[in-house]
Each structure stands twice: as C-alpha cells, then as structure tokens.
Design a protein around this motif. Structure first.
Motif, PDB file in Angstrom:
ATOM      1  N   VAL A  96       0.834  -1.199   0.000  1.00 31.39           N
ATOM      2  CA  VAL A  96       0.000   0.000   0.000  1.00 31.39           C
ATOM      3  C   VAL A  96       0.871   1.253   0.000  1.00 31.39           C
ATOM      4  O   VAL A  96       2.058   1.210   0.336  1.00 31.39           O
ATOM      5  N   SER A  97       0.274   2.367  -0.363  1.00 31.28           N
ATOM      6  CA  SER A  97       0.986   3.640  -0.356  1.00 31.28           C
ATOM      7  C   SER A  97       1.261   4.088   1.064  1.00 31.28           C
ATOM      8  O   SER A  97       0.625   3.640   2.022  1.00 31.28           O
ATOM      9  N   ARG A  98       2.175   5.012   1.194  1.00 33.17           N
ATOM     10  CA  ARG A  98       2.557   5.493   2.522  1.00 33.17           C
ATOM     11  C   ARG A  98       1.388   6.179   3.232  1.00 33.17           C
ATOM     12  O   ARG A  98       1.140   5.959   4.420  1.00 33.17           O
ATOM     13  N   LYS A  99       0.646   7.002   2.522  1.00 34.53           N
ATOM     14  CA  LYS A  99      -0.478   7.702   3.147  1.00 34.53           C
ATOM     15  C   LYS A  99      -1.566   6.728   3.568  1.00 34.53           C
ATOM     16  O   LYS A  99      -2.208   6.901   4.612  1.00 34.53           O
ATOM     17  N   CYS A 100      -1.790   5.695   2.755  1.00 36.03           N
ATOM     18  CA  CYS A 100      -2.754   4.661   3.124  1.00 36.03           C
ATOM     19  C   CYS A 100      -2.300   3.953   4.401  1.00 36.03           C
ATOM     20  O   CYS A 100      -3.106   3.717   5.309  1.00 36.03           O
ATOM     21  N   ALA A 101      -1.018   3.632   4.486  1.00 38.57           N
ATOM     22  CA  ALA A 101      -0.485   2.939   5.660  1.00 38.57           C
ATOM     23  C   ALA A 101      -0.620   3.789   6.923  1.00 38.57           C
ATOM     24  O   ALA A 101      -0.950   3.282   7.993  1.00 38.57           O
ATOM     25  N   GLU A 102      -0.373   5.098   6.800  1.00 33.88           N
ATOM     26  CA  GLU A 102      -0.497   5.974   7.961  1.00 33.88           C
ATOM     27  C   GLU A 102      -1.934   6.005   8.463  1.00 33.88           C
ATOM     28  O   GLU A 102      -2.179   6.070   9.670  1.00 33.88           O
ATOM     29  N   ALA A 103      -2.893   5.936   7.536  1.00 31.26           N
ATOM     30  CA  ALA A 103      -4.300   5.886   7.939  1.00 31.26           C
ATOM     31  C   ALA A 103      -4.636   4.549   8.587  1.00 31.26           C
ATOM     32  O   ALA A 103      -5.373   4.495   9.582  1.00 31.26           O
ATOM     33  N   VAL A 104      -4.085   3.459   8.052  1.00 30.87           N
ATOM     34  CA  VAL A 104      -4.329   2.134   8.622  1.00 30.87           C
ATOM     35  C   VAL A 104      -3.771   2.054  10.045  1.00 30.87           C
ATOM     36  O   VAL A 104      -4.396   1.472  10.939  1.00 30.87           O
ATOM     37  N   ALA A 159      -7.830   2.820  10.218  1.00 33.62           N
ATOM     38  CA  ALA A 159      -8.624   2.716   8.993  1.00 33.62           C
ATOM     39  C   ALA A 159      -8.427   1.351   8.328  1.00 33.62           C
ATOM     40  O   ALA A 159      -7.521   0.586   8.679  1.00 33.62           O
ATOM     41  N   GLN A 160      -9.291   1.057   7.360  1.00 32.46           N
ATOM     42  CA  GLN A 160      -9.149  -0.132   6.536  1.00 32.46           C
ATOM     43  C   GLN A 160      -8.299   0.206   5.306  1.00 32.46           C
ATOM     44  O   GLN A 160      -7.976   1.368   5.060  1.00 32.46           O
ATOM     45  N   VAL A 161      -7.957  -0.806   4.528  1.00 33.67           N
ATOM     46  CA  VAL A 161      -7.214  -0.593   3.287  1.00 33.67           C
ATOM     47  C   VAL A 161      -8.219  -0.460   2.152  1.00 33.67           C
ATOM     48  O   VAL A 161      -8.962  -1.399   1.861  1.00 33.67           O
ATOM     49  N   TYR A 162      -8.239   0.733   1.532  1.00 32.17           N
ATOM     50  CA  TYR A 162      -9.159   0.985   0.431  1.00 32.17           C
ATOM     51  C   TYR A 162      -8.450   0.800  -0.910  1.00 32.17           C
ATOM     52  O   TYR A 162      -7.226   0.892  -0.997  1.00 32.17           O
ATOM     53  N   VAL A 163      -9.244   0.567  -1.933  1.00 32.31           N
ATOM     54  CA  VAL A 163      -8.727   0.261  -3.265  1.00 32.31           C
ATOM     55  C   VAL A 163      -7.708   1.283  -3.757  1.00 32.31           C
ATOM     56  O   VAL A 163      -6.630   0.910  -4.245  1.00 32.31           O
ATOM     57  N   PRO A 164      -7.964   2.600  -3.668  1.00 37.01           N
ATOM     58  CA  PRO A 164      -6.994   3.556  -4.219  1.00 37.01           C
ATOM     59  C   PRO A 164      -5.630   3.511  -3.536  1.00 37.01           C
ATOM     60  O   PRO A 164      -4.646   3.977  -4.121  1.00 37.01           O
ATOM     61  N   GLY A 165      -5.563   2.962  -2.333  1.00 40.36           N
ATOM     62  CA  GLY A 165      -4.304   2.945  -1.606  1.00 40.36           C
ATOM     63  C   GLY A 165      -3.378   1.804  -1.964  1.00 40.36           C
ATOM     64  O   GLY A 165      -2.218   1.779  -1.532  1.00 40.36           O
ATOM     65  N   ARG A 185      -9.341  -3.092 -10.812  1.00 41.51           N
ATOM     66  CA  ARG A 185     -10.407  -2.640 -11.710  1.00 41.51           C
ATOM     67  C   ARG A 185     -11.338  -1.666 -11.000  1.00 41.51           C
ATOM     68  O   ARG A 185     -11.869  -0.754 -11.619  1.00 41.51           O
ATOM     69  N   ALA A 186     -11.546  -1.889  -9.715  1.00 43.80           N
ATOM     70  CA  ALA A 186     -12.471  -1.034  -8.962  1.00 43.80           C
ATOM     71  C   ALA A 186     -11.849   0.334  -8.723  1.00 43.80           C
ATOM     72  O   ALA A 186     -10.625   0.499  -8.726  1.00 43.80           O
ATOM     73  N   SER A 187     -12.699   1.318  -8.518  1.00 42.53           N
ATOM     74  CA  SER A 187     -12.227   2.676  -8.252  1.00 42.53           C
ATOM     75  C   SER A 187     -12.378   3.062  -6.789  1.00 42.53           C
ATOM     76  O   SER A 187     -11.794   4.049  -6.349  1.00 42.53           O
ATOM     77  N   GLN A 188     -13.149   2.301  -6.030  1.00 38.97           N
ATOM     78  CA  GLN A 188     -13.356   2.635  -4.628  1.00 38.97           C
ATOM     79  C   GLN A 188     -13.787   1.382  -3.868  1.00 38.97           C
ATOM     80  O   GLN A 188     -13.987   0.331  -4.449  1.00 38.97           O
ATOM     81  N   GLY A 189     -13.909   1.532  -2.547  1.00 39.53           N
ATOM     82  CA  GLY A 189     -14.330   0.422  -1.712  1.00 39.53           C
ATOM     83  C   GLY A 189     -13.185  -0.158  -0.907  1.00 39.53           C
ATOM     84  O   GLY A 189     -12.006   0.122  -1.150  1.00 39.53           O
ATOM     85  N   ILE A 190     -13.534  -0.994   0.072  1.00 40.57           N
ATOM     86  CA  ILE A 190     -12.534  -1.638   0.920  1.00 40.57           C
ATOM     87  C   ILE A 190     -11.910  -2.809   0.176  1.00 40.57           C
ATOM     88  O   ILE A 190     -12.619  -3.667  -0.343  1.00 40.57           O
ATOM     89  N   ALA A 191     -10.589  -2.834   0.119  1.00 43.06           N
ATOM     90  CA  ALA A 191      -9.875  -3.917  -0.563  1.00 43.06           C
ATOM     91  C   ALA A 191      -9.411  -4.984   0.419  1.00 43.06           C
ATOM     92  O   ALA A 191      -9.418  -6.170   0.106  1.00 43.06           O
ATOM     93  N   VAL A 192      -8.965  -4.549   1.615  1.00 47.37           N
ATOM     94  CA  VAL A 192      -8.474  -5.491   2.622  1.00 47.37           C
ATOM     95  C   VAL A 192      -9.093  -5.131   3.970  1.00 47.37           C
ATOM     96  O   VAL A 192      -8.996  -3.985   4.417  1.00 47.37           O
ATOM     97  N   ASP A 193      -9.720  -6.117   4.587  1.00 51.86           N
ATOM     98  CA  ASP A 193     -10.266  -5.945   5.938  1.00 51.86           C
ATOM     99  C   ASP A 193      -9.153  -6.262   6.932  1.00 51.86           C
ATOM    100  O   ASP A 193      -8.754  -7.414   7.097  1.00 51.86           O
TER     101      ASP A 193
END
Length: 531
Positions: free
Chosen positions: A178-186, A190-196, A266-274
């Motif tokens: 995942v991206s750094r900003k996504c990881a900081e949110a996790v 937070a959960q891991v979302y598709v864009p991250g 393929r998806a643009s949004q939503g939770i990718a990893v719980d």
C-alpha cells in the motif's frame, strides 16, 4: 502474541530439522534464515529526512534524542480522540453506544478491559492532566477530564503487536503493498481501500489472508524522492521483486481481501483489505455513529474551544478545510449565528460542506477564497458586506452574499437538499430581475445554460478567487486562523524527506505572525482571535 509467535517458530524449526536430518551447519543456516524472516516481517521503520534538515535537528537535539523523536513519530497515538456532536447526542450516550459496538464486534479483546467510570472535573488544571488523560488510565473509553471539554471522548488502543505472517522457507506469504499515506491511515485504525493499493501478489482471490506492507518514498539519483514502482506490479516476495528490500521492517498487519487481484485494480473505490490483525490496534470509526461523532485531534478541539464562540456571533474561520474546527465552532454556538468558512481549494470547500451536512449544521457558509486576499478596503458606505440565510419548507438552505465577500457581482451559493436545482434557478432569476445594469446577450446565454444544467462546479461555490475583494474591517466578532504549518508533529509519520530548511522557515511561527499583522489590523477590531 509474542509468546505464541515464538512457539510457532520453535515448533516449525524442530519439525523441519527432524525431517531433513540437518547437519549442525545446515541447522545454523536455517536459524539465520528464520531470524532474517522474523526481522523482515515486522514493523520497524526508519524515518527518512532531508539531509540538511536532519543535520539541523541533530545539532539542536543531539543525535540520540533526535533518533528517539524520529522513532516516536513513526508510531500512532495510543488513543483515538472523538468529538461528540452535542446537538444530536451526549458523551454518555456515545460511550454507551461505543461499548455496545465493541462488545458485538469483539474488539474489546484488543484493548484493556472496559471499565467506564465517571470522571469528576477538577478546578485545578496543570500540565500533567493532559498527559494523564492521554494515557486513559487503563480504561478503554473515558470522557475528557479537562473542565469544559466533557464532550470529548477517548478510546484507547494497544500496540505494537508481533504478528505471525505464516512465513515458510521459499514460500513467502501473499502480500499487498500500500501507499505510505494509506499505511499511515491504517495505523490510525482505517481499513485498506482500493486507491491505496500499489501492488499485489499474483493469484490473490477474495477471502485470502495477506500481509500488508508499505511503499515509502526512496531517494532518486537526481536528488528527489519517489516510489519507483508501477501500480499493479506483481509481488512474489523474492529479492527480484521491486521494492523487496525497501519493504524490510515495514509490515503493518494482516488482513482478509475483499476483492480478487483483478477486482482490486479494476475497482475505483471500496474496501480492498479488511484489517483484522494489526500491529497497532485502534478502533475503526468508519460508518460508526455518523453525525453523532467526529474523529479529531485534541489540539484542534482545544483551538476551537479557546476561541470561546457565543450564540448569535459572526465568526470567520480562515484556512478552514477540512472543516473540523469550523464544525466545532458551530456546535459550540448551538448552530445559532454564522460561521464563515474560507479556503482557497475548491475540493476542500466541498469537504467542508459535506461535513457540515453530515453533522446537521446550517449556520456554516463556505467560500472558495484565498486567505491572503481576505482583506478588503472600504470604498464607501455602499460597499458593505451583507449576508443572508434563507430556509424553505423543503429544507433547502440558500447561503449567499449579494455584494460583498467575493467581490462585485460575484455570489456564493451553497445548496443542500433535493430541490437545490429549482432553488438555484429561482435565485438566478431573482438576481437578474433586481439588476439595474445592462445585461449582455452573453450573460443571458450563460444564465440559460446554468438553469438548464443546474449548479455546476463554479456556480455552486461562487466566483473566482482573483476577483474577490474579501471582507471589510469589523466584519466579525471572532476570527480563527489555523495557519498552514509543517505538521512535523503529526503521527504516525513514515516519511519526512519533503521538508527542507526553506520550507520550515516559511512555516516559522514568527514569520506567520508578521505576515498576519496587517490582516488583523484591517480585518477586525474589538474582536477575539485565536492564532
């Protein structure tokens, strides 16, 4: 968790050595391999700084102290701070609901046992009180002990935890990068979302257990920073992988995929990893008590509290995005009065509007406006700022300024509700009917398109920043300025290389105050300010 991980490693080592009938040399090599895997699949980040900034701080704090500061910045806070919307609920009601949610989800097992107690406010406040409050005194959920801030609730987390990612020799676990900003949110819950998601192992299917690692910016030969990885890259967990060595010690937890690899990209949004097994376990507040609570850092809450807004006042929040302090001010005013929220970013102004609608606040008026251009000189008695708020029976809120804040002929209109399109058409028609100046055919065609297409990007937020004349002196009772800063104290932080000596100097408090002095002299008199 640590003991369980060691037992699993010991059991695997004993079985592996017995089956293979290893020589002492082979046994030593296997031990080295397991230890290396244990070190790799862990959370032990090293915060990277701009070399000049690092030298500056080492001279200021000393190398050992600065190393401790850097390590602390990579860890999230041990608690989540919640501001209760007192217009819709109370702290006690929120605490009760959160307890029930944690009981049903089983998340109370991740924190110290829930033992809610009524906190008695004290008249004597010292610096130790905030420190005691932040530690939460072994309680999972508690109200703030600072008098006047009883609407603040703390939820305690835990960590760091050791996680067994199921590593076997020559068979690394399936992985999501995942991206750094996504990881900081996790790390904050937070959960891991598709864009991250940046990359993923091959053959990942929905429901698979995956290790989650972080892609942190790396130095480039040209002196810049970047990721150097293409989104959608296939990870194999081998040294030939892109970013294999850079991911060492940057694993933030384990989760279950909600989509297959193909679906993720393929998806643009939503939770990718719980994320069900985290290094730092902080509760997620996604879709929890929406409208009743807002996740916000304690210093931001205190800033709005120190402003001491009163009902019926007109208050300006400069640099207002994303709207946390703006909505805090409105709630403290009991939604009676007017809060002007200004920000120069279109998308950020939209975020303020969405948050205000979510919390059910109607006294907030938003403008796309650069704070540097917020001061307007008085040219005459007719050049005065007027603002009106009207409501109809359909709960459509029209917030508009006919002649002032955004300049001559520039209006700012915010629409909330299903009949916003109709209301917009009526407003445009009324404005044109009341005009006494000549209306060109181009303007008529433009207004026709507006009525046909409805509120667009520019129409819904008002005029252009460069045409704005700002606000007149004595326009507000109080002003809140949350000036842009370096944000070096925000946690968790996995990368700090973008900050330079020059950027830090530009964010220096003294320089901000000097630049703001002429604004304060012109913008408000006989008012309160919170810088």
């Amino acid at each position: 968790m640590k003991k369980k991980g060691r037992n699993l490693l010991a059991a695997f080592r004993q079985t592996f050595l017995t089956l293979q009938n290893m020589t002492p040399q082979a046994e030593a090599e296997a031990e080295i391999q397991l230890n290396a895997a244990s070190a790799r699949y862990s959370y032990n980040p090293i915060l990277r700084w701009n070399p000049q900034v690092e030298d500056y701080f080492i001279k200021a704090y000393g190398s050992l102290h600065f190393a401790q500061i850097s390590k602390a910045l990579t860890r999230p806070s041990c608690y989540s701070c919640i501001r209760v919307n007192t217009l819709k609920s109370t702290s006690d009601a929120v605490i009760e609901k959160l307890q029930e949610i944690m009981r049903k989800s089983g998340s109370q097992n991740d924190v110290v046992g829930i033992n809610l107690k009524e906190n008695k406010p004290s008249n004597d406040i010292d610096l130790d009180m905030v420190e005691k409050q932040s530690s939460l005194q072994n309680e999972s959920i508690t109200k703030c002990q600072i008098p006047g801030l009883e609407y603040v609730v703390f939820v305690k987390g835990s960590g760091p935890h050791e996680i067994d990612y199921g590593y076997l020799p020559d068979k690394p676990p399936k992985e999501v990068l995942v991206s750094r900003k996504c990881a900081e949110a996790v790390l904050r819950g937070a959960q891991v979302y598709v864009p991250g998601i940046m990359a993923c192992s091959s053959h990942v299917e929905e429901g698979d257990l995956v290790a989650v690692s972080v892609a942190v910016e790396q130095p480039f030969p040209d002196g810049g920073w970047g990721l150097g990885i293409t989104r959608g890259t296939v990870l194999q967990g081998l040294p030939t992988d892109p970013y294999h060595f850079e991911r060492h010690g940057l694993y933030i937890g384990q989760g279950t995929t909600m989509l297959s690899r193909a679906g993720i990209f393929r998806a643009s949004q939503g939770i990718a990893v719980d994320m069900n097994n985290r290094v730092f376990k902080l509760p997620s507040f996604y879709d929890v008590l929406e409208g009743e609570i807002f996740l916000q850092n304690l210093p931001s809450i205190i800033a709005a509290h120190a402003l001491d807004p009163q009902k019926g006042e007109r208050i300006l929040d400069m640099c207002a995005a994303p709207g946390g302090k703006t909505t805090a001010i409105a709630i403290l005013m009991k939604d009676e009065g007017e809060v002007i929220a200004a920000d120069r970013s279109h998308n950020k102004v939209i975020d303020i509007q969405k948050l205000a609608a979510e919390l059910g606040l109607t006294c907030i008026t938003t403008y796309k406006l650069d704070a540097l251009k917020a001061v307007r000189k008085r040219n005459g008695s007719s050049d005065m700022t007027t603002l009106c708020c009207n409501k109809d029976n359909n709960d459509v809120v029209n917030q508009r300024s006919d002649s002032g804040p955004l300049g001559n002929g520039v209006t700012s209109t915010t629409f909330v509700g299903s009949n916003a399109d109709t209301t917009f058409k009526e407003n445009v028609s009324n404005e044109k009917a009341n005009e006494r100046t000549y209306t060109s055919k181009a303007d008529i065609r433009k207004n026709t398109r507006r009525m046909r297409n409805g509120p667009g990007r520019n129409q819904s937020l008002g005029g252009r920043v460069e045409n704005s004349k700002g606000f007149l002196p004595n326009s507000f009772d109080r002003v809140l300025l949350d000036a842009p800063c370096s944000a070096l104290g925000l946690r968790p932080r996995l990368f700090a290389g973008e900050e330079t000596i020059e950027s830090l100097r530009n964010h220096d408090v003294q320089s901000i105050l000097v630049r703001m002095k002429h604004w304060s002299d012109m913008l408000w008199t006989h008012t309160s300010s919170c810088l």
